[in-house]
Design a protein around this motif. Sequence first.
Motif, PDB file in Angstrom:
ATOM      1  N   ILE A  53       2.070   4.219  -8.863  1.00 30.38           N
ATOM      2  CA  ILE A  53       1.741   4.513  -7.469  1.00 30.38           C
ATOM      3  C   ILE A  53       2.821   3.973  -6.535  1.00 30.38           C
ATOM      4  O   ILE A  53       3.579   3.077  -6.889  1.00 30.38           O
ATOM      5  N   ASP A  54       2.835   4.540  -5.327  1.00 30.44           N
ATOM      6  CA  ASP A  54       3.774   4.095  -4.296  1.00 30.44           C
ATOM      7  C   ASP A  54       3.209   2.958  -3.461  1.00 30.44           C
ATOM      8  O   ASP A  54       3.929   2.043  -3.066  1.00 30.44           O
ATOM      9  N   GLY A  55       1.909   3.044  -3.162  1.00 28.84           N
ATOM     10  CA  GLY A  55       1.364   2.056  -2.236  1.00 28.84           C
ATOM     11  C   GLY A  55      -0.147   1.971  -2.310  1.00 28.84           C
ATOM     12  O   GLY A  55      -0.786   2.529  -3.215  1.00 28.84           O
ATOM     13  N   VAL A  56      -0.700   1.267  -1.332  1.00 29.62           N
ATOM     14  CA  VAL A  56      -2.145   1.066  -1.266  1.00 29.62           C
ATOM     15  C   VAL A  56      -2.641   1.267   0.160  1.00 29.62           C
ATOM     16  O   VAL A  56      -1.921   1.032   1.124  1.00 29.62           O
ATOM     17  N   GLY A  57      -3.877   1.730   0.267  1.00 31.71           N
ATOM     18  CA  GLY A  57      -4.622   1.679   1.506  1.00 31.71           C
ATOM     19  C   GLY A  57      -5.709   0.638   1.319  1.00 31.71           C
ATOM     20  O   GLY A  57      -6.230   0.473   0.207  1.00 31.71           O
ATOM     21  N   ILE A  58      -6.059  -0.073   2.375  1.00 30.25           N
ATOM     22  CA  ILE A  58      -6.965  -1.211   2.244  1.00 30.25           C
ATOM     23  C   ILE A  58      -8.185  -0.998   3.136  1.00 30.25           C
ATOM     24  O   ILE A  58      -8.064  -0.854   4.359  1.00 30.25           O
ATOM     25  N   VAL A  59      -9.354  -0.976   2.509  1.00 25.64           N
ATOM     26  CA  VAL A  59     -10.609  -0.784   3.230  1.00 25.64           C
ATOM     27  C   VAL A  59     -11.262  -2.142   3.416  1.00 25.64           C
ATOM     28  O   VAL A  59     -11.640  -2.797   2.444  1.00 25.64           O
ATOM     29  N   SER A 120      -9.815   2.382  -6.138  1.00 27.20           N
ATOM     30  CA  SER A 120     -10.056   3.808  -6.372  1.00 27.20           C
ATOM     31  C   SER A 120      -9.123   4.348  -7.459  1.00 27.20           C
ATOM     32  O   SER A 120      -8.141   3.695  -7.842  1.00 27.20           O
ATOM     33  N   PRO A 121      -9.389   5.563  -7.932  1.00 25.67           N
ATOM     34  CA  PRO A 121      -8.391   6.274  -8.739  1.00 25.67           C
ATOM     35  C   PRO A 121      -7.148   6.551  -7.893  1.00 25.67           C
ATOM     36  O   PRO A 121      -7.155   6.377  -6.678  1.00 25.67           O
ATOM     37  N   LEU A 134      -1.246   6.831  -3.742  1.00 29.32           N
ATOM     38  CA  LEU A 134      -1.708   5.474  -3.473  1.00 29.32           C
ATOM     39  C   LEU A 134      -3.052   5.260  -4.138  1.00 29.32           C
ATOM     40  O   LEU A 134      -3.691   6.207  -4.635  1.00 29.32           O
ATOM     41  N   LYS A 135      -3.482   4.018  -4.145  1.00 33.20           N
ATOM     42  CA  LYS A 135      -4.860   3.675  -4.487  1.00 33.20           C
ATOM     43  C   LYS A 135      -5.497   3.025  -3.268  1.00 33.20           C
ATOM     44  O   LYS A 135      -4.826   2.298  -2.527  1.00 33.20           O
ATOM     45  N   MET A 136      -6.767   3.305  -3.073  1.00 34.41           N
ATOM     46  CA  MET A 136      -7.526   2.653  -2.011  1.00 34.41           C
ATOM     47  C   MET A 136      -8.169   1.406  -2.609  1.00 34.41           C
ATOM     48  O   MET A 136      -8.897   1.496  -3.615  1.00 34.41           O
ATOM     49  N   VAL A 137      -7.887   0.255  -2.012  1.00 29.30           N
ATOM     50  CA  VAL A 137      -8.433  -1.009  -2.500  1.00 29.30           C
ATOM     51  C   VAL A 137      -9.448  -1.519  -1.489  1.00 29.30           C
ATOM     52  O   VAL A 137      -9.114  -1.737  -0.325  1.00 29.30           O
TER      53      VAL A 137
END
Length: 204
Positions: A53-59, A120-121, A134-137
């Motif tokens: 993956i390139d990056g992450v989004g954070i919830v 997330s996947p 990306l993955k959502m964390v």
Amino acid sequence: MSEDQSKVLSTAPLSGDDAVWTKLVIKTYLDPKGVERTWESAERSTRPKGSDIDGVGIVVILDKETGPEIVLQKQFRPPLDKVVIEIPAGLIDEGETAEQAAIRELKEETGYVAEVLETSPVMFNDPGFCNTNLKMVHVSVDMSLPANQDLKPELEDNEFIEVFHVRLADLWQECIRLEAQGYAIDARIANIAEGIEIAKKYKL
């Protein structure tokens, strides 16, 4: 100078030799009927070796007396020439997991110290145009910790981020209100907001 005063001054073509973050490619492929076709696309050139993956989004959802609130950001994005409403996010560093990157990026951008809840996947942002993913964390924030009482973001010189909170119950309407004010809405936060509205409608 505020984020609202940021603006693009000029736009010019960029050669492949001068590009640092991205590159343009042309793909030759076979369609389902066996016809050979081509497709122009963009690729990130910064994905770390060994990472998928390139990056992450954070919830980040904060428990408040008036109801749960999501942590959002305002950040000027030159490709749009607008201030964008986003969730905290960032690129993976070499050797990092998605979860490690999420904790690091959240601390740097907002000051919050957090723990990972789930990941997330792999998600693709715009698969018809680029391979960026990306993955959502999802993380939890213990507001009783001293570090989360006295927030100290660690922004880089080229980062100008305003952090704010929105009640989850109001998120969809807040996106509509902010767009009407001239802000751009990142698809990740819009998808969360729309998902909440769908869940309300179908009583999920």
